[in-house]
Design an enzyme around this catalytic site. Structure first.
Site, mmCIF file in Angstrom:
data_model
loop_
_atom_site.group_PDB
_atom_site.id
_atom_site.type_symbol
_atom_site.label_atom_id
_atom_site.label_comp_id
_atom_site.label_asym_id
_atom_site.label_seq_id
_atom_site.Cartn_x
_atom_site.Cartn_y
_atom_site.Cartn_z
ATOM 1 C CG ASP A 136 -47.885 -18.429 3.976
ATOM 2 O OD1 ASP A 136 -47.952 -18.614 5.207
ATOM 3 O OD2 ASP A 136 -47.617 -17.316 3.471
ATOM 4 C CG ASN A 172 -41.119 -20.073 9.830
ATOM 5 O OD1 ASN A 172 -41.219 -20.961 8.972
ATOM 6 N ND2 ASN A 172 -41.695 -18.893 9.669
HETATM 7 C C1 IPE Z 1 -42.772 -19.116 4.554
HETATM 8 O O1 IPE Z 1 -43.936 -18.727 5.189
HETATM 9 C C2 IPE Z 1 -42.128 -20.234 5.309
HETATM 10 C C3 IPE Z 1 -42.822 -21.512 5.239
HETATM 11 C C4 IPE Z 1 -43.887 -21.779 4.541
HETATM 12 C C5 IPE Z 1 -42.241 -22.577 6.002
HETATM 13 P P1 IPE Z 1 -43.950 -17.509 6.257
HETATM 14 O O2 IPE Z 1 -45.354 -17.365 6.671
HETATM 15 O O3 IPE Z 1 -42.951 -17.765 7.292
HETATM 16 O O4 IPE Z 1 -43.450 -16.292 5.354
HETATM 17 P P2 IPE Z 1 -43.692 -14.736 5.521
HETATM 18 O O5 IPE Z 1 -43.298 -14.382 6.915
HETATM 19 O O6 IPE Z 1 -45.132 -14.476 5.262
HETATM 20 O O7 IPE Z 1 -42.816 -14.122 4.471
HETATM 21 C C1 IPE Z 2 -47.417 -21.726 7.129
HETATM 22 O O1 IPE Z 2 -48.511 -21.104 7.731
HETATM 23 C C2 IPE Z 2 -46.708 -22.686 8.052
HETATM 24 C C3 IPE Z 2 -45.378 -22.248 8.514
HETATM 25 C C4 IPE Z 2 -44.751 -21.180 8.134
HETATM 26 C C5 IPE Z 2 -44.718 -23.086 9.497
HETATM 27 P P1 IPE Z 2 -48.331 -19.808 8.641
HETATM 28 O O2 IPE Z 2 -48.129 -20.245 10.027
HETATM 29 O O3 IPE Z 2 -47.291 -18.921 8.074
HETATM 30 O O4 IPE Z 2 -49.759 -19.148 8.498
HETATM 31 P P2 IPE Z 2 -50.086 -17.589 8.344
HETATM 32 O O5 IPE Z 2 -49.296 -17.112 7.173
HETATM 33 O O6 IPE Z 2 -49.666 -16.930 9.610
HETATM 34 O O7 IPE Z 2 -51.543 -17.546 8.094
HETATM 35 MG MG MG Z 3 -47.301 -17.410 6.742
#
Ligand code: IPE
Ligand code: IPE
Ligand code: MG
Length: 243
Positions: free
Chosen positions: A22, A70
């Site tokens: 993340d 997502n």
């Molecule tokens: C969790 O991260 C999903 C993945 C790492 C693929 P998100 O960024 O989607 O989660 P939330 O929205 O912060 O809970």
């Molecule tokens: C994790 O990084 C990757 C996926 C969930 C695909 P994020 O895209 O959630 O990054 P933040 O949390 O918005 O910084």
């Molecule tokens: Mg995230």
């Protein structure tokens, strides 16, 4: 760095390491760049983690790459991610074969772009006999969806008389999840400081040790991984019992 490795007890490694990758978007934003640049740079950390699991002898690795939730992101970001996964598989397959990595995708693959599904099946087929790291990649993965599917499959077996309702136990459930080939994770790492599971392996994480780092995923490196493992090795895992 060398000092840290000396602190890793190679006899007490997690058998299964799971990671919620993340913070890609925030990493990019902090640098004044587009979110997708964060995803692109996050691939470097994936490579580092796979290589180092092989180096240490961690036998199962699961990375959360794309959740069922997502899909709710802007379409440009979603399609970038889908083509990034495809590109990455094409580019890294040879190295995974050389490193003896066995890749396995977990999640509902059917709504993914056909060309991506093709690459996924190709890489699973080509690496299926490899004896090194068993590498689960969670794409279009949602733990609730996974459990609903398991319930349906079990109910069907009961209905057809293959299974008695009374005999359903922990193992029955585990065997019907996407992760049936891996033990439950011993260590869960989440980067970027968020303290939640975001629909990831809700059943499998029942007794997993959790390690949260403030580091954004694209900055997660070998040093960070070693730190997480050292922290894991200092935990007292009681599993509800007293000493
Ligand atoms: C969790 O991260 C999903 C993945 C790492 C693929 P998100 O960024 O989607 O989660 P939330 O929205 O912060 O809970
Ligand atoms: C994790 O990084 C990757 C996926 C969930 C695909 P994020 O895209 O959630 O990054 P933040 O949390 O918005 O910084
Ligand atoms: Mg995230």
């Amino acid at each position: 760095m060398k000092e840290l490795l000396e602190h890793i007890n190679l006899k007490n490694l997690p058998k299964h390491l799971a990671i919620i990758m993340d913070g890609n978007g925030r990493w990019a934003k902090q640098k004044g760049m587009m979110r997708v640049i964060g995803h692109e740079n996050g691939t470097q950390s994936v490579k580092i983690v796979v290589e180092n699991c092989a180096r240490l002898g961690i036998s199962h690795l699961t990375l959360y790459a794309f959740s069922t939730e997502n899909w709710g992101r802007p379409t440009g970001e979603v399609s970038f991610l889908m083509s990034l996964f495809e590109r990455l598989l094409q580019k890294e397959l040879k190295e995974m074969e050389e490193e003896e990595v066995c890749i396995n995708f977990i999640g509902d693959l059917t709504p993914l772009p056909p060309s991506l599904q093709q690459e996924m099946h190709r890489s699973m087929e080509r690496t299926k006999h490899n004896q090194g790291v068993f590498f689960n990649v969670a794409i279009n993965y949602g733990s609730r969806h996974e459990m609903i599917n398991a319930c349906k499959a079990i109910a069907q077996k009961v209905q057809q008389g293959e299974l008695s309702a009374d005999s359903i136990n922990d193992q029955t459930i585990s065997q019907h999840l996407y992760t049936s080939a891996s033990p439950d994770p011993d260590l869960l790492i989440r980067t970027s400081g968020e303290m939640r599971l975001s629909n990831f392996m809700l059943w499998q994480l029942a007794y997993t040790e959790i390690y949260v780092t403030e580091t954004f995923w694209p900055d997660f490196d070998k040093n960070q991984l070693d730190r997480a493992i050292v922290s894991f090795q200092q935990r007292d895992r009681r599993f509800g019992k007293v000493k």
